[in-house]
Design a protein around this motif. Structure first.
Motif, PDB file in Angstrom:
ATOM      1  N   GLY A 156       3.842   3.474   4.844  1.00  0.00           N
ATOM      2  CA  GLY A 156       3.894   3.329   6.290  1.00  0.00           C
ATOM      3  C   GLY A 156       4.557   4.459   7.042  1.00  0.00           C
ATOM      4  O   GLY A 156       4.619   4.419   8.275  1.00  0.00           O
ATOM      5  N   THR A 157       5.037   5.485   6.334  1.00  0.00           N
ATOM      6  CA  THR A 157       5.749   6.596   6.966  1.00  0.00           C
ATOM      7  C   THR A 157       4.929   7.871   6.889  1.00  0.00           C
ATOM      8  O   THR A 157       4.395   8.211   5.832  1.00  0.00           O
ATOM      9  CB  THR A 157       7.111   6.841   6.284  1.00  0.00           C
ATOM     10  N   THR A 158       4.820   8.578   8.007  1.00  0.00           N
ATOM     11  CA  THR A 158       4.159   9.880   8.009  1.00  0.00           C
ATOM     12  C   THR A 158       5.201  10.981   7.840  1.00  0.00           C
ATOM     13  O   THR A 158       6.404  10.765   8.046  1.00  0.00           O
ATOM     14  CB  THR A 158       3.396  10.126   9.319  1.00  0.00           C
ATOM     15  N   LEU A 159       4.733  12.169   7.497  1.00  0.00           N
ATOM     16  CA  LEU A 159       5.634  13.309   7.322  1.00  0.00           C
ATOM     17  C   LEU A 159       6.355  13.645   8.619  1.00  0.00           C
ATOM     18  O   LEU A 159       7.546  13.964   8.622  1.00  0.00           O
ATOM     19  CB  LEU A 159       4.835  14.520   6.826  1.00  0.00           C
ATOM     20  N   ASN A 160       5.645  13.549   9.739  1.00  0.00           N
ATOM     21  CA  ASN A 160       6.246  13.882  11.032  1.00  0.00           C
ATOM     22  C   ASN A 160       7.322  12.892  11.444  1.00  0.00           C
ATOM     23  O   ASN A 160       8.281  13.258  12.136  1.00  0.00           O
ATOM     24  CB  ASN A 160       5.168  13.944  12.118  1.00  0.00           C
ATOM     25  N   GLU A 161       7.180  11.646  11.024  1.00  0.00           N
ATOM     26  CA  GLU A 161       8.151  10.623  11.409  1.00  0.00           C
ATOM     27  C   GLU A 161       9.483  10.794  10.679  1.00  0.00           C
ATOM     28  O   GLU A 161      10.547  10.599  11.272  1.00  0.00           O
ATOM     29  CB  GLU A 161       7.577   9.233  11.137  1.00  0.00           C
ATOM     30  N   ASP A 162       9.440  11.126   9.396  1.00  0.00           N
ATOM     31  CA  ASP A 162      10.677  11.271   8.611  1.00  0.00           C
ATOM     32  C   ASP A 162      10.383  12.122   7.384  1.00  0.00           C
ATOM     33  O   ASP A 162       9.921  11.612   6.362  1.00  0.00           O
ATOM     34  CB  ASP A 162      11.210   9.894   8.201  1.00  0.00           C
ATOM     35  N   VAL A 163      10.659  13.409   7.496  1.00  0.00           N
ATOM     36  CA  VAL A 163      10.320  14.355   6.419  1.00  0.00           C
ATOM     37  C   VAL A 163      11.009  13.973   5.115  1.00  0.00           C
ATOM     38  O   VAL A 163      10.392  13.931   4.051  1.00  0.00           O
ATOM     39  CB  VAL A 163      10.703  15.793   6.820  1.00  0.00           C
ATOM     40  N   LYS A 164      12.316  13.686   5.184  1.00  0.00           N
ATOM     41  CA  LYS A 164      13.074  13.390   3.967  1.00  0.00           C
ATOM     42  C   LYS A 164      12.583  12.117   3.299  1.00  0.00           C
ATOM     43  O   LYS A 164      12.346  12.083   2.083  1.00  0.00           O
ATOM     44  CB  LYS A 164      14.560  13.280   4.299  1.00  0.00           C
ATOM     45  N   ALA A 165      12.433  11.049   4.087  1.00  0.00           N
ATOM     46  CA  ALA A 165      11.987   9.767   3.524  1.00  0.00           C
ATOM     47  C   ALA A 165      10.589   9.879   2.934  1.00  0.00           C
ATOM     48  O   ALA A 165      10.294   9.281   1.894  1.00  0.00           O
ATOM     49  CB  ALA A 165      12.019   8.688   4.602  1.00  0.00           C
ATOM     50  N   TYR A 166       9.730  10.658   3.580  1.00  0.00           N
ATOM     51  CA  TYR A 166       8.360  10.862   3.106  1.00  0.00           C
ATOM     52  C   TYR A 166       8.363  11.608   1.775  1.00  0.00           C
ATOM     53  O   TYR A 166       7.779  11.151   0.786  1.00  0.00           O
ATOM     54  CB  TYR A 166       7.578  11.642   4.158  1.00  0.00           C
ATOM     55  N   LYS A 167       9.052  12.736   1.723  1.00  0.00           N
ATOM     56  CA  LYS A 167       8.977  13.602   0.536  1.00  0.00           C
ATOM     57  C   LYS A 167       9.740  13.045  -0.650  1.00  0.00           C
ATOM     58  O   LYS A 167       9.362  13.302  -1.803  1.00  0.00           O
ATOM     59  CB  LYS A 167       9.466  15.006   0.888  1.00  0.00           C
ATOM     60  N   GLY A 220      -6.405  13.108  11.774  1.00  0.00           N
ATOM     61  CA  GLY A 220      -6.196  12.054  10.800  1.00  0.00           C
ATOM     62  C   GLY A 220      -4.728  11.868  10.455  1.00  0.00           C
ATOM     63  O   GLY A 220      -3.858  12.602  10.937  1.00  0.00           O
ATOM     64  N   THR A 221      -4.461  10.878   9.610  1.00  0.00           N
ATOM     65  CA  THR A 221      -3.088  10.556   9.231  1.00  0.00           C
ATOM     66  C   THR A 221      -2.957  10.369   7.724  1.00  0.00           C
ATOM     67  O   THR A 221      -3.912   9.972   7.045  1.00  0.00           O
ATOM     68  CB  THR A 221      -2.600   9.273   9.926  1.00  0.00           C
ATOM     69  N   ILE A 222      -1.750  10.649   7.243  1.00  0.00           N
ATOM     70  CA  ILE A 222      -1.393  10.380   5.851  1.00  0.00           C
ATOM     71  C   ILE A 222      -0.073   9.628   5.878  1.00  0.00           C
ATOM     72  O   ILE A 222       0.913  10.103   6.450  1.00  0.00           O
ATOM     73  CB  ILE A 222      -1.232  11.681   5.039  1.00  0.00           C
ATOM     74  N   LYS A 223      -0.055   8.446   5.274  1.00  0.00           N
ATOM     75  CA  LYS A 223       1.160   7.632   5.255  1.00  0.00           C
ATOM     76  C   LYS A 223       1.538   7.271   3.827  1.00  0.00           C
ATOM     77  O   LYS A 223       0.667   6.978   2.999  1.00  0.00           O
ATOM     78  CB  LYS A 223       0.957   6.338   6.061  1.00  0.00           C
ATOM     79  N   ILE A 224       2.835   7.305   3.563  1.00  0.00           N
ATOM     80  CA  ILE A 224       3.366   6.793   2.304  1.00  0.00           C
ATOM     81  C   ILE A 224       4.286   5.637   2.642  1.00  0.00           C
ATOM     82  O   ILE A 224       5.311   5.812   3.311  1.00  0.00           O
ATOM     83  CB  ILE A 224       4.113   7.887   1.521  1.00  0.00           C
ATOM     84  N   MET A 284       0.856  -1.195   0.000  1.00  0.00           N
ATOM     85  CA  MET A 284       0.000   0.000   0.000  1.00  0.00           C
ATOM     86  C   MET A 284       0.890   1.242   0.000  1.00  0.00           C
ATOM     87  O   MET A 284       1.636   1.471   0.937  1.00  0.00           O
ATOM     88  CB  MET A 284      -0.887  -0.002   1.236  1.00  0.00           C
ATOM     89  N   THR A 285       0.867   2.041  -1.072  1.00  0.00           N
ATOM     90  CA  THR A 285       1.742   3.213  -1.138  1.00  0.00           C
ATOM     91  C   THR A 285       1.183   4.380  -0.331  1.00  0.00           C
ATOM     92  O   THR A 285       1.835   4.898   0.574  1.00  0.00           O
ATOM     93  CB  THR A 285       1.956   3.645  -2.600  1.00  0.00           C
ATOM     94  N   LEU A 286      -0.042   4.801  -0.642  1.00  0.00           N
ATOM     95  CA  LEU A 286      -0.639   5.959   0.030  1.00  0.00           C
ATOM     96  C   LEU A 286      -1.850   5.532   0.842  1.00  0.00           C
ATOM     97  O   LEU A 286      -2.735   4.844   0.335  1.00  0.00           O
ATOM     98  CB  LEU A 286      -1.059   7.009  -1.004  1.00  0.00           C
ATOM     99  N   GLU A 287      -1.880   5.968   2.095  1.00  0.00           N
ATOM    100  CA  GLU A 287      -3.036   5.730   2.959  1.00  0.00           C
ATOM    101  C   GLU A 287      -3.451   7.050   3.601  1.00  0.00           C
ATOM    102  O   GLU A 287      -2.682   7.639   4.365  1.00  0.00           O
ATOM    103  CB  GLU A 287      -2.701   4.729   4.059  1.00  0.00           C
ATOM    104  N   VAL A 288      -4.641   7.505   3.267  1.00  0.00           N
ATOM    105  CA  VAL A 288      -5.218   8.703   3.883  1.00  0.00           C
ATOM    106  C   VAL A 288      -6.343   8.227   4.793  1.00  0.00           C
ATOM    107  O   VAL A 288      -7.284   7.574   4.333  1.00  0.00           O
ATOM    108  CB  VAL A 288      -5.763   9.677   2.814  1.00  0.00           C
ATOM    109  N   SER A 289      -6.218   8.533   6.091  1.00  0.00           N
ATOM    110  CA  SER A 289      -7.175   7.996   7.069  1.00  0.00           C
ATOM    111  C   SER A 289      -7.808   9.103   7.896  1.00  0.00           C
ATOM    112  O   SER A 289      -7.104   9.835   8.599  1.00  0.00           O
ATOM    113  CB  SER A 289      -6.469   7.010   8.007  1.00  0.00           C
ATOM    114  N   ASN A 290      -9.131   9.245   7.758  1.00  0.00           N
ATOM    115  CA  ASN A 290      -9.919  10.160   8.587  1.00  0.00           C
ATOM    116  C   ASN A 290      -9.345  11.574   8.599  1.00  0.00           C
ATOM    117  O   ASN A 290      -9.271  12.225   9.642  1.00  0.00           O
ATOM    118  CB  ASN A 290     -10.006   9.626  10.025  1.00  0.00           C
ATOM    119  N   LEU A 291      -8.963  12.045   7.419  1.00  0.00           N
ATOM    120  CA  LEU A 291      -8.314  13.351   7.292  1.00  0.00           C
ATOM    121  C   LEU A 291      -9.314  14.489   7.456  1.00  0.00           C
ATOM    122  O   LEU A 291     -10.323  14.564   6.749  1.00  0.00           O
ATOM    123  CB  LEU A 291      -7.628  13.466   5.929  1.00  0.00           C
TER     124      LEU A 291
END
Length: 245
Positions: free
Chosen positions: A63-74, A57-61, A1-8
């Motif tokens: 399994g990673t959120t922007l807050n967890e790892d900005v560089k890896a996310y973007k 809500g959360t947005i994951k790419i 699963m690449t993108l998961e948008v949950s209860n945004l």
């Protein structure tokens, strides 16, 4: 699963535009994000690429959120905006070099890919030109070349067909098809519904900041049997129904 948008839940300042939006984009899938002007498509995209912070809500790419790892996310995202964004001071070559640095690409491999893309979009003789002076369609092609130069896992494409000539549209659709086969995921916002119907695997229909419905074309036809067979028929029926609520 690449993108998961949950209860945004999100929007601008403290005003919510999106209300409990949830959907996903799987590996190797093209999902069409469909909706009227003001439905929340651009707001959704701006949250995914990190320009806006969700209220809830959360947005994951992957399994990673922007807050967890900005560089890896973007670095997993390649974004093609509706209005091309180029830098006045940079040549086309410098735009490509900046993209290679931002995504930490191998220079030899990246330039080989860049030359193929430049030739495909008839920009190969313009490396020393300044894209700020290009037509909108040519600037859009610069955005496409920069995006597909990367090894992004998720491509976010906002109204890509506006301003492109028919040959460039066909070239873009072929690029999307190739990257899908390689396992990349694509979220595409568009009003060109006949093209979306032919190429998208699934659809997410937004209305007033909420997911009105989602699914494949066959699933939508089953859910709304009286709306018509085409995506355009279903979309218009739901839009009118939503306006009357």
């Amino acid at each position: 699963m690449t993108l998961e948008v949950s209860n945004l839940v999100g929007g601008y300042s403290q005003v919510p535009v999106l209300n409990d939006v949830s959907f996903d984009v799987k590996n190797g899938e093209l999902v069409g994000l469909i909706g009227l002007n003001g439905a929340g498509k651009s707001t959704t995209i701006n949250h995914i690429i990190g320009l806006l912070t969700p209220f809830k809500g959360t947005i994951k790419i992957n399994g990673t959120t922007l807050n967890e790892d900005v560089k890896a996310y973007k670095q997993q995202i390649a974004y093609i905006p509706e209005a091309p964004i180029v830098y006045k001071e940079l040549t086309l070559k410098e735009h490509l070099e900046m993209t290679m640095l931002a995504y930490n690409l191998n220079q030899e491999d990246a330039w080989a890919r860049a030359h193929r893309l430049l030739k495909k979009f008839r920009l190969d003789n313009k490396l020393d030109w300044f894209p700020d002076n290009f037509s909108k369609g040519m600037r859009q092609k610069v955005m496409i070349v920069c995006a597909f130069l990367t090894n992004a896992k998720l491509f976010i494409i906002d109204e890509p067909f506006l301003g492109l000539d028919p040959l460039a549209v066909n070239d873009l659709l072929n690029l999307i098809s190739d990257r899908k086969k390689q396992g990349a995921s694509i979220l595409m916002s568009t009003h060109v519904l006949d093209t979306a119907q032919r190429y998208c695997d699934r659809f997410v229909l937004l209305h007033n900041g909420k997911v009105r419905t989602e699914g494949t074309l066959e699933q939508l036809r089953t859910l709304f049997p009286n709306a018509g067979d085409s995506l355009n028929d279903i979309y218009l029926s739901l839009a009118r129904e939503g306006e009357s609520e």
